[in-house]
Design a protein around this motif. Structure first.
Motif, mmCIF file in Angstrom:
data_model
loop_
_atom_site.group_PDB
_atom_site.id
_atom_site.type_symbol
_atom_site.label_atom_id
_atom_site.label_comp_id
_atom_site.label_asym_id
_atom_site.label_seq_id
_atom_site.Cartn_x
_atom_site.Cartn_y
_atom_site.Cartn_z
ATOM 1 N N MET A 1 -7.776 -4.004 3.153
ATOM 2 C CA MET A 1 -8.557 -3.796 1.998
ATOM 3 C C MET A 1 -10.129 -3.833 2.338
ATOM 4 N N ARG A 2 -10.827 -2.732 1.596
ATOM 5 C CA ARG A 2 -12.338 -2.823 1.971
ATOM 6 C C ARG A 2 -12.850 -3.613 0.741
ATOM 7 N N ARG A 3 -12.455 -3.649 -0.442
ATOM 8 C CA ARG A 3 -12.689 -4.441 -1.496
ATOM 9 C C ARG A 3 -11.587 -5.000 -2.326
ATOM 10 N N PHE A 4 -11.684 -5.914 -3.168
ATOM 11 C CA PHE A 4 -10.413 -6.670 -3.765
ATOM 12 C C PHE A 4 -9.926 -6.314 -5.057
ATOM 13 N N GLY A 5 -10.698 -5.490 -5.674
ATOM 14 C CA GLY A 5 -10.174 -5.150 -7.337
ATOM 15 C C GLY A 5 -10.881 -5.956 -8.183
ATOM 16 N N GLN A 56 -8.826 0.580 -0.714
ATOM 17 C CA GLN A 56 -7.594 0.677 0.198
ATOM 18 C C GLN A 56 -7.077 2.029 0.437
ATOM 19 N N ARG A 57 -6.696 2.598 1.731
ATOM 20 C CA ARG A 57 -6.427 3.864 1.848
ATOM 21 C C ARG A 57 -5.234 3.891 2.518
ATOM 22 N N PRO A 58 -4.132 4.145 1.759
ATOM 23 C CA PRO A 58 -2.719 4.187 2.046
ATOM 24 C C PRO A 58 -2.131 5.109 3.154
ATOM 25 N N LEU A 59 -2.857 6.419 2.962
ATOM 26 C CA LEU A 59 -2.614 7.537 3.871
ATOM 27 C C LEU A 59 -3.064 6.981 5.550
ATOM 28 N N GLU A 60 -4.204 6.281 5.649
ATOM 29 C CA GLU A 60 -4.518 5.757 6.793
ATOM 30 C C GLU A 60 -3.664 4.632 7.327
ATOM 31 N N LEU A 61 -2.834 3.955 6.593
ATOM 32 C CA LEU A 61 -2.171 2.744 6.927
ATOM 33 C C LEU A 61 -0.837 3.145 7.010
ATOM 34 N N GLY A 62 -0.358 4.545 7.023
ATOM 35 C CA GLY A 62 0.732 5.083 7.476
ATOM 36 C C GLY A 62 1.927 5.665 6.458
ATOM 37 N N ALA A 63 1.157 5.526 5.045
ATOM 38 C CA ALA A 63 2.130 6.073 3.858
ATOM 39 C C ALA A 63 2.092 7.797 3.992
ATOM 40 N N ASP A 64 3.291 8.128 3.589
ATOM 41 C CA ASP A 64 3.501 9.357 3.256
ATOM 42 C C ASP A 64 2.837 10.041 1.746
ATOM 43 N N GLU A 71 10.558 4.111 11.206
ATOM 44 C CA GLU A 71 11.601 3.738 12.428
ATOM 45 C C GLU A 71 13.017 4.161 11.678
ATOM 46 N N ARG A 72 13.138 3.866 10.396
ATOM 47 C CA ARG A 72 14.503 4.176 9.953
ATOM 48 C C ARG A 72 14.670 5.255 9.242
ATOM 49 N N GLY A 73 13.810 6.408 9.172
ATOM 50 C CA GLY A 73 13.841 7.535 8.681
ATOM 51 C C GLY A 73 13.396 7.573 7.148
ATOM 52 N N ALA A 74 12.911 6.832 6.756
ATOM 53 C CA ALA A 74 12.875 6.592 5.402
ATOM 54 C C ALA A 74 11.088 7.000 5.070
ATOM 55 N N LEU A 75 10.796 7.758 3.870
ATOM 56 C CA LEU A 75 9.398 8.031 3.446
ATOM 57 C C LEU A 75 8.917 6.682 2.928
ATOM 58 N N VAL A 76 7.419 6.861 2.618
ATOM 59 C CA VAL A 76 6.882 5.573 2.152
ATOM 60 C C VAL A 76 5.880 6.128 1.172
ATOM 61 N N ALA A 77 6.148 5.458 -0.160
ATOM 62 C CA ALA A 77 4.795 5.829 -0.889
ATOM 63 C C ALA A 77 4.080 4.516 -1.391
ATOM 64 N N VAL A 78 2.869 4.681 -1.670
ATOM 65 C CA VAL A 78 2.169 3.382 -2.002
ATOM 66 C C VAL A 78 1.500 3.579 -3.488
ATOM 67 N N ASP A 79 1.714 2.835 -4.328
ATOM 68 C CA ASP A 79 0.992 2.754 -5.670
ATOM 69 C C ASP A 79 -0.254 2.182 -5.413
ATOM 70 N N ASN A 80 -1.464 2.767 -5.109
ATOM 71 C CA ASN A 80 -2.704 2.299 -4.864
ATOM 72 C C ASN A 80 -3.606 2.172 -6.030
ATOM 73 N N THR A 81 -3.205 2.006 -7.443
ATOM 74 C CA THR A 81 -3.613 2.194 -8.612
ATOM 75 C C THR A 81 -4.820 1.010 -8.643
ATOM 76 N N LEU A 82 -4.357 -0.233 -8.232
ATOM 77 C CA LEU A 82 -5.362 -1.346 -8.623
ATOM 78 C C LEU A 82 -6.437 -1.182 -7.262
ATOM 79 N N ALA A 83 -6.460 -0.956 -6.182
ATOM 80 C CA ALA A 83 -7.372 -0.913 -5.178
ATOM 81 C C ALA A 83 -8.270 0.205 -5.326
ATOM 82 N N THR A 84 -7.782 1.531 -5.710
ATOM 83 C CA THR A 84 -8.576 2.722 -5.546
ATOM 84 C C THR A 84 -8.718 3.200 -4.075
ATOM 85 N N PRO A 85 -9.101 4.391 -4.062
ATOM 86 C CA PRO A 85 -9.242 4.914 -2.420
ATOM 87 C C PRO A 85 -10.489 4.165 -1.978
ATOM 88 N N LEU A 86 -11.704 3.686 -2.645
ATOM 89 C CA LEU A 86 -12.484 2.757 -1.866
ATOM 90 C C LEU A 86 -12.102 1.616 -1.304
#
Length: 380
Positions: free
Chosen positions: A298-302, A187-195, A170-185
């Motif tokens: 999250m689908r699993r908690f690491g 948590q899926r940041p792109l499906e949660l709105g991350a760029d 809404e404020r014109g900013a891009l969003v990056a998520v470090d998903n190292t701990l969760a892995t794509p299985l």
């Protein structure tokens, strides 16, 4: 493929069409250059710093896991790097502009501290806030990029990624998520709105503690192209052998992370009953401050559990008494590891703070080993 479960998807992610008498996963391609007659045009492979067939297969596989719904349409663009910091640097430094503002967590991976100094030296305004409580929300006005790390390392706080991403956009900013701990299985940041979904493949994604790797995934082809150009300019490219080993390791990602999450929850639950242990954190614990938010996204908690022992000496006695847990840094491997995180500096944690990464050992054996080591440490 998008209708398959995670357990099925990881086994076949990124594999080529079957060919008679060919291996399911072709071996690594070792090449500094390729035969390149005539005009370059749209040649897929021209020089070894630009592209490699082994990277291509791995990148396709990771993209399929980052957003399975888009896999068949090839709408996710993934760029592999030589390390997790290579991937992190590519996003932060390729977007850095003098006069711009970046919002970072103040409780994330400790190399974000020197990264903040580097960004400030480039004329970027760096704003920081804790992960917990979505505290970064209050710093978004005028920012060009929001960097989220959830769960945070090493404190394991969680924020509402969808909420923060919506507010940033809404404020014109891009969003990056470090998903190292969760892995794509997990948590899926792109499906949660991350760029940008960013991760160190050194950790749970590949899971064997034998290679360094990183990646960035985007839905926007232009954003991915900027990251890929940064990789080319700085030469932060993965070796073909590392890329092939990573792709091979993806097949067991579901099996590994499921077992690790179960073991981590068992260890965390056992630690809650020890009077000398304080501050036990794991997003899967029903009483954890992050549990409610983690359940929603999250689908699993690491595999990581963090906790604090009375002091430095107590923690070191505990680590020295462990039999099944190696004293080592990093996390996400098939063999359990633990360390006193304060020995590195850069993390705002007590001297007795321990980060424990649960491997794929039998959870009952791990719990017994941890409790025995605690008994030894308590005896002085």
């Amino acid at each position: 493929m998008s209708s398959d479960s995670d357990a099925t998807r990881v086994v076949r992610a990124g594999l080529p069409e079957e060919q008679p008498y060919e291996p399911p996963l072709p071996g690594p391609v070792f090449a500094a250059h390729y035969h390149l007659p005539g005009d370059i045009g749209a040649a897929p492979y021209a020089y070894g710093r630009d592209a490699n067939p082994t990277w291509t297969a791995l990148e396709r596989a990771i993209g399929e896991l980052e957003s399975p719904a888009d896999a068949g349409e090839e709408r996710v663009h993934t760029v592999a790097f030589a390390s997790g910091m290579g991937a992190i640097s590519a996003v932060l430094l390729s977007r850095a502009r003098p006069g711009s503002a970046v919002v970072l967590p103040d409780d994330g991976y400790n190399l974000l501290v020197p990264m903040r100094e580097r960004l400030s030296g480039l004329g970027v305004e760096v704003r920081t806030a804790p992960t917990a409580g979505d505290a970064q929300l209050g710093l978004l006005d005028g920012a060009s990029l929001l960097w989220i790390e959830s769960p945070s390392n090493p404190g394991l706080d969680v924020c509402d990624i969808r909420r923060l991403a919506g507010a940033a956009h809404e404020r014109g900013a891009l969003v990056a998520v470090d998903n190292t701990l969760a892995t794509p299985l997990g948590q899926r940041p792109l499906e949660l709105g991350a760029d940008f979904s960013v991760a160190s493949g050194t950790k749970a994604l590949t899971g064997h503690g034998d290679l360094l790797l990183g990646h960035v995934s985007c839905r926007d082809a232009e954003l991915a192209a900027g990251v890929r150009q940064w990789r080319k300019l700085v030469g932060a490219i993965p070796g073909p052998m590392e890329a092939w080993l990573a792709h091979r390791s993806l097949a067991t990602l579901d099996v590994r992370t499921r077992r690790q999450a179960d073991g981590a929850l068992a260890v965390a639950g056992a630690l809650l009953n020890r009077p000398e242990v304080t501050g036990v954190r794991h997003p899967g614990l029903p009483g954890d401050p992050a549990h409610g938010t983690a359940l929603r996204q999250m689908r699993r908690f690491g595999c990581v559990v963090s906790f604090t022992l009375p002091d430095k000496e107590h923690a070191e006695r505990f680590l020295g008494a462990l039999r099944l847990v190696d004293e080592a840094t990093s996390f996400g491997g098939v063999r359990s590891t633990a360390e006193r995180r304060g020995r590195w500096g850069g993390d705002a944690v007590p001297e007795g703070f321990v980060r424990l990464s649960v491997g794929v050992e039998d959870p009952d054996d791990l719990v017994a080993d941890v409790l025995r080591a605690l008994d030894v440490a308590a005896g002085g």
